[in-house]
Write an enzyme that holds these catalytic residues in place. Structure first.
Site, mmCIF file in Angstrom:
data_model
loop_
_atom_site.group_PDB
_atom_site.id
_atom_site.type_symbol
_atom_site.label_atom_id
_atom_site.label_comp_id
_atom_site.label_asym_id
_atom_site.label_seq_id
_atom_site.Cartn_x
_atom_site.Cartn_y
_atom_site.Cartn_z
ATOM 1 N N ASP A 223 28.633 19.175 10.969
ATOM 2 C CA ASP A 223 29.630 19.964 11.697
ATOM 3 C C ASP A 223 29.315 20.099 13.185
ATOM 4 O OD1 ASP A 223 30.283 22.310 8.946
ATOM 5 O OD2 ASP A 223 30.851 20.215 9.275
ATOM 6 N N LYS B 236 32.629 31.262 9.337
ATOM 7 C CA LYS B 236 33.786 30.905 8.497
ATOM 8 C C LYS B 236 33.310 30.408 7.135
ATOM 9 C CE LYS B 236 35.615 26.735 9.033
ATOM 10 N NZ LYS B 236 35.623 25.844 7.829
ATOM 11 N N ASN B 237 32.330 29.515 7.131
ATOM 12 C CA ASN B 237 31.901 28.871 5.887
ATOM 13 C C ASN B 237 31.030 29.748 5.006
ATOM 14 O OD1 ASN B 237 33.424 26.718 6.598
ATOM 15 N ND2 ASN B 237 31.709 25.437 7.260
ATOM 16 N N ARG C 253 36.692 13.331 0.175
ATOM 17 C CA ARG C 253 36.193 14.648 -0.259
ATOM 18 C C ARG C 253 36.614 15.011 -1.675
ATOM 19 N NH1 ARG C 253 36.741 18.878 4.608
ATOM 20 N NH2 ARG C 253 35.043 19.872 3.479
ATOM 21 N N CYS D 41 41.162 14.501 3.281
ATOM 22 C CA CYS D 41 41.425 15.136 4.580
ATOM 23 C C CYS D 41 41.006 14.169 5.671
ATOM 24 C CB CYS D 41 40.760 16.493 4.681
ATOM 25 S SG CYS D 41 39.093 16.468 5.298
ATOM 26 N N ARG E 250 41.596 27.146 13.155
ATOM 27 C CA ARG E 250 41.171 27.314 11.765
ATOM 28 C C ARG E 250 39.765 27.867 11.672
ATOM 29 N NH1 ARG E 250 41.955 22.371 7.918
ATOM 30 N NH2 ARG E 250 40.933 23.984 6.641
HETATM 31 C C1 EPZ Z 1 31.237 22.196 3.357
HETATM 32 O O1 EPZ Z 1 32.279 21.349 2.847
HETATM 33 C C2 EPZ Z 1 31.785 22.797 4.650
HETATM 34 N N1 EPZ Z 1 32.990 23.542 4.362
HETATM 35 C C3 EPZ Z 1 32.083 21.685 5.646
HETATM 36 O O2 EPZ Z 1 32.490 22.276 6.881
HETATM 37 C C4 EPZ Z 1 30.815 20.893 5.905
HETATM 38 O O3 EPZ Z 1 31.108 19.799 6.730
HETATM 39 C C5 EPZ Z 1 30.242 20.377 4.570
HETATM 40 O O4 EPZ Z 1 30.046 21.451 3.651
HETATM 41 C C6 EPZ Z 1 28.907 19.672 4.752
HETATM 42 O O5 EPZ Z 1 27.983 20.506 5.367
HETATM 43 C C7 EPZ Z 1 32.876 24.795 3.820
HETATM 44 O O6 EPZ Z 1 31.807 25.313 3.547
HETATM 45 C C8 EPZ Z 1 34.145 25.525 3.567
HETATM 46 P P1 EPZ Z 1 30.220 18.943 0.512
HETATM 47 P P2 EPZ Z 1 32.197 20.761 1.357
HETATM 48 O O7 EPZ Z 1 30.752 19.168 -0.855
HETATM 49 O O8 EPZ Z 1 31.507 21.722 0.474
HETATM 50 C C9 EPZ Z 1 30.716 14.565 -1.362
HETATM 51 C C10 EPZ Z 1 33.807 22.585 8.821
HETATM 52 O O9 EPZ Z 1 33.944 21.828 9.804
HETATM 53 N N2 EPZ Z 1 31.192 15.223 -2.592
HETATM 54 O O10 EPZ Z 1 28.879 19.489 0.825
HETATM 55 O O11 EPZ Z 1 33.564 20.321 1.011
HETATM 56 C C11 EPZ Z 1 31.669 14.758 -0.179
HETATM 57 O O12 EPZ Z 1 32.733 13.857 -0.200
HETATM 58 C C12 EPZ Z 1 33.801 21.986 7.392
HETATM 59 O O13 EPZ Z 1 33.679 23.805 8.900
HETATM 60 C C13 EPZ Z 1 31.551 14.454 -3.693
HETATM 61 O O14 EPZ Z 1 31.483 13.228 -3.649
HETATM 62 O O15 EPZ Z 1 31.272 19.481 1.575
HETATM 63 C C14 EPZ Z 1 30.729 14.582 1.013
HETATM 64 O O16 EPZ Z 1 30.597 13.230 1.293
HETATM 65 C C15 EPZ Z 1 34.198 20.554 7.382
HETATM 66 N N3 EPZ Z 1 31.992 15.097 -4.798
HETATM 67 C C16 EPZ Z 1 29.420 15.169 0.486
HETATM 68 O O17 EPZ Z 1 29.516 15.186 -0.940
HETATM 69 C C17 EPZ Z 1 32.088 16.461 -4.893
HETATM 70 O O18 EPZ Z 1 32.504 16.990 -5.940
HETATM 71 C C18 EPZ Z 1 29.121 16.587 0.972
HETATM 72 O O19 EPZ Z 1 30.282 17.365 0.823
HETATM 73 C C19 EPZ Z 1 31.714 17.228 -3.774
HETATM 74 C C20 EPZ Z 1 31.259 16.595 -2.625
#
Ligand code: EPZ
Length: 417
Positions: free
Chosen positions: A305, A22-23, A122, A117, A397
């Site tokens: 995850d 999915k990701n 996030r 969420c 999802r």
């Molecule tokens: C991706 O989300 C995945 N989703 C998530 O999978 C996964 O948990 C996550 O990466 C971490 O591996 C998809 O790829 C669609 P991040 P993403 O930006 O990109 C902070 C699932 O279960 N952050 O790597 O949204 C954030 O809050 C889902 O399939 C900021 O502060 O995650 C988090 O604490 C859930 N500012 C950390 O970084 C930003 O602008 C990592 O988040 C961006 C992120």
């Protein structure tokens, strides 16, 4: 609203086939916006988030054709809109991945802020800061990101925190920017590498994907391409944990073992017997689950995850372990539901202290997010009696027909509609 009913105590036997990731599919579909030629993707999972993104791309004016067997064609020859509305983005926050491609291709984008969420706030501040550094003028107004740019220009981007979709958004924007973009502290997840492979097939010049320093040389335009999406490493990990929790002997096909190295190593540490093939795994449940501490970190460490599914396994371990969630500040929503089933879990800030083995008893439980719902299904497999998981739309999802796949392995599981 669908529910899933499980009667526990059945061990799992047989073969299960893993779907595409999915990701990896979500950014790949968005990459289709970067060219006016068709992009054909195969091995795309038929899960709800993919359909939601398909609707969004359609709203932007792209033609998205879902064909049987996981084939998807995106044809963005004539975009008619640059807006990603709140109604869609609130249901699937990865919709933010249209921001980079639209800015790069159309010079404009209006994308609803995703909002928080269940697992955390996030924010997308790092996405916006990076695009601003590349010359975009960005205003956040009435809950929307309003972005404009003439031609984006290559830039030095250094992420404070490793962000998967942030890295992907910047990669896609940088492909059509003027000059070179260097991304430091880039995310190294396999889904990022898969996107880089697709972009390269479309004529992009990306180097260093899979490392923390990536370089993208902008080009004038991109062309169409064909690309097979990688297997879903988190779905694979979920079935490994399912067999370890329920007992049994399962072969997992169409997976890619090197993509979940940290998960396999941790499960082995917990006593799970795992044999690796080139694109398959054989997993046999441990005679005794051993407690093993874990902490989630960006790739290549243990993935957030898999945290919830791993916790269910640790409720059956002979002893105490700690599970520390370092990525998302609110990713223990499954704990209260597991406690309702009899699990012994104490929370101390970002650490869960899990003591086992505690026999779980079936109960009515509530899913709160995608991976939490998977952990509750796994708990139902080893619990005595009947478990009913409510709000399984979370599960749908990101998991393709998990109830049917588990039933194929001998689980007593059904969907209640
Ligand atoms: C991706 O989300 C995945 N989703 C998530 O999978 C996964 O948990 C996550 O990466 C971490 O591996 C998809 O790829 C669609 P991040 P993403 O930006 O990109 C902070 C699932 O279960 N952050 O790597 O949204 C954030 O809050 C889902 O399939 C900021 O502060 O995650 C988090 O604490 C859930 N500012 C950390 O970084 C930003 O602008 C990592 O988040 C961006 C992120």
């Amino acid at each position: 609203m669908d529910k899933i009913r499980i009667v526990g105590g059945k061990s799992l036997e047989g073969t299960v086939r893993i779907s595409g990731a999915k990701n990896a599919s979500l950014p790949a579909l968005c990459a289709g916006l970067l060219t006016d030629q068709p992009v054909r993707l195969s091995n795309v999972p038929e899960v709800r988030d993919i359909r939601t993104l398909g609707r969004l791309l359609n709203d932007l004016g792209a033609e998205v054709c879902f064909e049987v067997g996981g084939m998807v064609q995106i044809n963005a020859s004539h975009l008619t809109s640059v807006e990603a509305p709140y109604e869609l983005v609130k249901t699937m926050r990865a919709s933010v991945l249209v921001l980079g491609p639209l800015l790069a291709r159309e010079g404009r984008a209006r994308v609803s802020l995703p909002g928080g969420c269940a697992i955390g706030a996030r924010p997308i501040n790092l996405h916006l800061q990076a695009l601003e550094k590349m010359g975009a003028r960005i205003v956040v107004d009435h809950g929307y990101v309003e972005a404009q740019a003439g031609k984006l220009r290559g830039s030095e981007i250094s992420f404070d925190v490793s962000t998967v979709t942030g890295t992907e958004n910047v990669m896609m924007a940088a492909c059509l920017a003027e000059g070179e973009t260097v991304i430091r502290n880039a995310a190294c997840e396999h889904e990022v590498v898969d996107l880089a492979d697709l972009l390269a097939a479309m004529g992009a010049r990306v180097q260093g994907a899979g490392t923390t320093t990536m370089t993208v040389q902008g080009v004038g335009s991109l062309h169409g391409a064909r690309h097979a999406v990688v297997p879903d490493r988190i779905e694979t990990g979920t079935y490994l944990a399912a067999c370890a929790v329920a007992g049994g002997d399962v072969e997992i096909q169409n997976c890619h073992p090197p993509h979940l190295r940290a998960v396999i190593d941790k499960l082995r540490e917990a006593g799970v017997r795992i044999e690796e093939g080139p694109d398959n795994l054989r997993v046999r449940a441990p005679r005794r689950v051993k407690p093993a501490n874990v902490a989630t970190h960006p790739h290549p460490s243990f993935p957030t995850d898999m945290q919830a599914q791993y916790m269910t396994l640790m409720t059956q371990a002979s002893g105490t372990c700690t599970i520390t969630e370092n990525i998302f500040e609110n990713r223990f929503m499954h704990v209260a539901e597991l406690q309702r089933m009899g699990a012994n879990i104490q929370l101390e800030g970002r650490t869960a202290i899990v003591t086992g083995p505690t026999p779980l008893s079936g109960a009515q439980v509530m899913a709160t997010d995608l991976r939490a719902s998977a952990s509750l299904v796994l708990a139902g497999l080893c619990a005595s009696g009947e478990t009913v998981v409510d709000r399984v739309y979370h599960l749908d999802r990101g998991y393709y027909r998990i109830d049917e796949k588990l039933r194929g392995l001998g689980a007593d599981i059904e969907r209640l509609t």
